[in-house]
Write a protein that holds these residues in place. Structure first.
Motif, PDB file in Angstrom:
ATOM      1  N   ARG A  16      12.127  -5.037  -1.355  1.00  0.00           N
ATOM      2  CA  ARG A  16      11.094  -5.558  -0.846  1.00  0.00           C
ATOM      3  C   ARG A  16       9.973  -5.264   0.643  1.00  0.00           C
ATOM      4  NH1 ARG A  16      12.281 -11.479  -3.166  1.00  0.00           N
ATOM      5  NH2 ARG A  16      13.351 -11.813  -1.408  1.00  0.00           N
ATOM      6  N   ARG A  19      11.260   1.281   2.457  1.00  0.00           N
ATOM      7  CA  ARG A  19      10.173   1.741   2.304  1.00  0.00           C
ATOM      8  C   ARG A  19      10.657   3.383   1.863  1.00  0.00           C
ATOM      9  NH1 ARG A  19       5.951  -0.456   5.361  1.00  0.00           N
ATOM     10  NH2 ARG A  19       4.664   1.388   4.493  1.00  0.00           N
ATOM     11  N   ARG A 185       1.948  -0.037   4.097  1.00  0.00           N
ATOM     12  CA  ARG A 185       2.458   0.205   2.552  1.00  0.00           C
ATOM     13  C   ARG A 185       1.202   0.160   1.555  1.00  0.00           C
ATOM     14  NH1 ARG A 185       6.697  -0.978  -0.119  1.00  0.00           N
ATOM     15  NH2 ARG A 185       8.757  -2.235   1.525  1.00  0.00           N
ATOM     16  N   SER A 186       1.683   0.952   0.727  1.00  0.00           N
ATOM     17  CA  SER A 186       0.373   0.764  -0.182  1.00  0.00           C
ATOM     18  C   SER A 186       0.246  -0.587  -1.321  1.00  0.00           C
ATOM     19  CB  SER A 186       0.942   2.305  -1.785  1.00  0.00           C
ATOM     20  OG  SER A 186       0.501   3.303  -0.179  1.00  0.00           O
ATOM     21  N   PRO A 187      -0.287  -0.605  -1.602  1.00  0.00           N
ATOM     22  CA  PRO A 187      -0.718  -1.659  -2.732  1.00  0.00           C
ATOM     23  C   PRO A 187      -0.181  -1.930  -3.922  1.00  0.00           C
ATOM     24  CG  PRO A 187      -3.026  -0.808  -2.176  1.00  0.00           C
ATOM     25  CD  PRO A 187      -2.163  -0.216  -2.030  1.00  0.00           C
ATOM     26  N   ARG A 188       0.359  -3.492  -3.781  1.00  0.00           N
ATOM     27  CA  ARG A 188       1.947  -2.364  -4.815  1.00  0.00           C
ATOM     28  C   ARG A 188       0.473  -4.674  -6.300  1.00  0.00           C
ATOM     29  NH1 ARG A 188       3.281   0.879  -2.450  1.00  0.00           N
ATOM     30  NH2 ARG A 188       5.784   0.392  -2.415  1.00  0.00           N
ATOM     31  N   PRO A 189       0.973  -3.619  -7.841  1.00  0.00           N
ATOM     32  CA  PRO A 189      -0.309  -4.571  -8.308  1.00  0.00           C
ATOM     33  C   PRO A 189       0.987  -5.347  -8.782  1.00  0.00           C
ATOM     34  CG  PRO A 189       0.779  -3.402  -9.857  1.00  0.00           C
ATOM     35  CD  PRO A 189       1.146  -2.498  -8.154  1.00  0.00           C
TER      36      PRO A 189
END
Length: 198
Positions: A16, A19, A185-189
């Motif tokens: 979580r 990175r 952080r890039s999006p997580r669906p």
């Protein structure tokens, strides 16, 4: 043995809050730590215990320079500056080791004469092992920067010339990540976007 869920701190470290790093601190990475990563990642499952991954740990400036020369312009400085840069290769003749690695059946015979199946299996299972490499590094307090963006043939010529059945899968930097080098952080669906129950 009954397994139990990991606590939140462990889940954060592995997933979580972990990175992908573009740069590292000056803290070195020891050979003992590299061996510890291998000793964890080798325990991850692969089909019929194929274990096709072949790793080159670039720790010298010379080795990192050879790898950087085969990488895209944006990846070169990352490779050169990292304490360690790693080539994750795949041996398409992994089946020759199956009598030792999977003695329960004549698994070698499944792949003899079927190059297409060997290539497919080597790619799939070395990619799995590459994922185990990332998780093992994180579990041991290290960070990674996996990447594409390189000339596979040039990497193979530089590092696997004596192993013509080994091909390059991907590369990664390794060290103690510098927080200043990460992006937002890039999006997580959400689960519903790409999953379905059947």
């Amino acid at each position: 043995m009954t397994t139990k869920p990991l606590d939140d701190a462990a889940l954060d470290q592995l997933f979580r809050t972990a990175r992908t790093y573009n740069g590292y601190t000056d803290q070195p990475v020891s050979e003992a730590e590299l061996r510890a990563i291998w000793d964890l990642m080798k325990m991850g499952p692969t089909s019929a215990n194929q274990m096709p991954a072949r790793l080159v740990w670039c720790v010298s400036d010379e080795a990192k320079a050879k790898l950087a020369a085969a990488a895209s312009e944006g990846n070169r400085p990352k490779i050169l500056a990292a304490p360690v840069s790693v080539v994750i290769g795949m041996d398409t003749d992994f089946h020759e080791h199956l009598p030792e690695l999977f003695p329960h059946a004549d698994a070698r015979s499944w792949f003899v004469g079927n190059e297409a199946l060997r290539n497919e299996s080597a790619f799939r299972n070395s990619s799995l092992q590459g994922g185990y490499f990332i998780l093992a590094a994180r579990a041991l307090g290290l960070d990674t920067g996996p990447m594409s963006g390189f000339d596979a043939k040039q990497v193979e010529a530089a590092f696997f010339a004596d192993q013509p059945t080994v091909r390059a899968n991907f590369i990664s930097t390794l060290g103690h990540g510098d927080p200043a080098t990460i992006f937002a952080r890039s999006p997580r669906p959400a689960f519903e976007k790409f999953n379905r129950l059947a």
